[in-house]
Design a protein around this motif. Structure first.
Motif, short mmCIF file in Angstrom:
data_model
loop_
_atom_site.label_atom_id
_atom_site.label_comp_id
_atom_site.label_asym_id
_atom_site.label_seq_id
_atom_site.Cartn_x
_atom_site.Cartn_y
_atom_site.Cartn_z
N ARG A 9 0.75 -1.15 0.04
CA ARG A 9 -0.10 0.08 0.03
C ARG A 9 0.75 1.29 0.33
NH1 ARG A 9 -3.86 0.55 4.88
NH2 ARG A 9 -1.74 0.76 5.96
N GLN A 10 2.05 1.35 0.96
CA GLN A 10 2.72 2.24 1.01
C GLN A 10 3.55 2.64 -0.36
OE1 GLN A 10 6.26 2.04 3.34
NE2 GLN A 10 6.55 4.07 3.62
N ALA A 11 4.00 1.59 -1.16
CA ALA A 11 4.58 1.75 -2.49
C ALA A 11 3.64 2.30 -3.53
CB ALA A 11 5.44 0.43 -2.86
N LEU A 12 2.59 1.66 -3.36
CA LEU A 12 1.60 2.10 -4.54
C LEU A 12 1.12 3.63 -4.28
CD1 LEU A 12 -0.43 -1.08 -4.93
CD2 LEU A 12 1.26 0.01 -6.32
N LEU A 13 0.79 4.00 -3.29
CA LEU A 13 0.47 5.29 -3.02
C LEU A 13 1.63 6.18 -3.25
CD1 LEU A 13 -1.52 5.10 0.58
CD2 LEU A 13 -2.56 5.51 -1.70
#
Length: 137
Positions: A9-13
């Motif tokens: 989630r962190q990487a995609l955001l």
């Protein structure tokens, strides 16, 4: 430690927001075509997404091994940010030279500009992310 879901989630955001900003700025202020800046941004984004996951995992494991915690102090955040950006710069420079048909110096200036953006962006994003999605105790 963060879960795999949280890291993804962190990487995609992180990459989604950065991609939007870079393509917009590249087209408006650097006079690059959508194809020129878009391909570089997407390739960089895909590479950075994969590298982000691996780099953050390794960094957190090293930090936890050294300090007993994954909580990042200001110096740890600075080291984290610079380490990631230097890694990206070394990987992306040849691609930027080839895709935009630039000399080493021109590609380096462009890549350093992206790196400066990401230094600030990474610091602010990871700080905000850690506040919005804190690591469970």
């Amino acid at each position: 430690m963060r879960t795999s879901f949280d890291r993804i989630r962190q990487a995609l955001l992180f990459e989604g927001l950065a991609l939007f900003i870079l393509v917009s700025v590249g087209m408006l202020f650097l006079d690059l075509s959508l194809a020129g800046i878009g391909v570089i941004a997407v390739a960089g984004s895909v590479l950075a997404t994969v590298l982000n996951y691996v780099y953050n995992l390794i960094f957190d494991l090293a930090l936890k091994s050294r300090t007993g915690s994954t909580e990042k102090s200001l110096p740890a955040r600075v080291i984290h940010t610079f380490g990631f950006e230097i890694s990206m710069l070394m990987i992306m420079l040849p691609f930027v030279m080839w895709w935009l048909d630039l000399t080493l110096m021109h590609a380096l200036v462009l890549d350093i500009s992206f790196t400066l953006f990401y230094l600030f962006y990474t610091f602010v994003f990871t700080w905000a992310y850690d506040r919005i999605f804190p690591v469970p105790a």
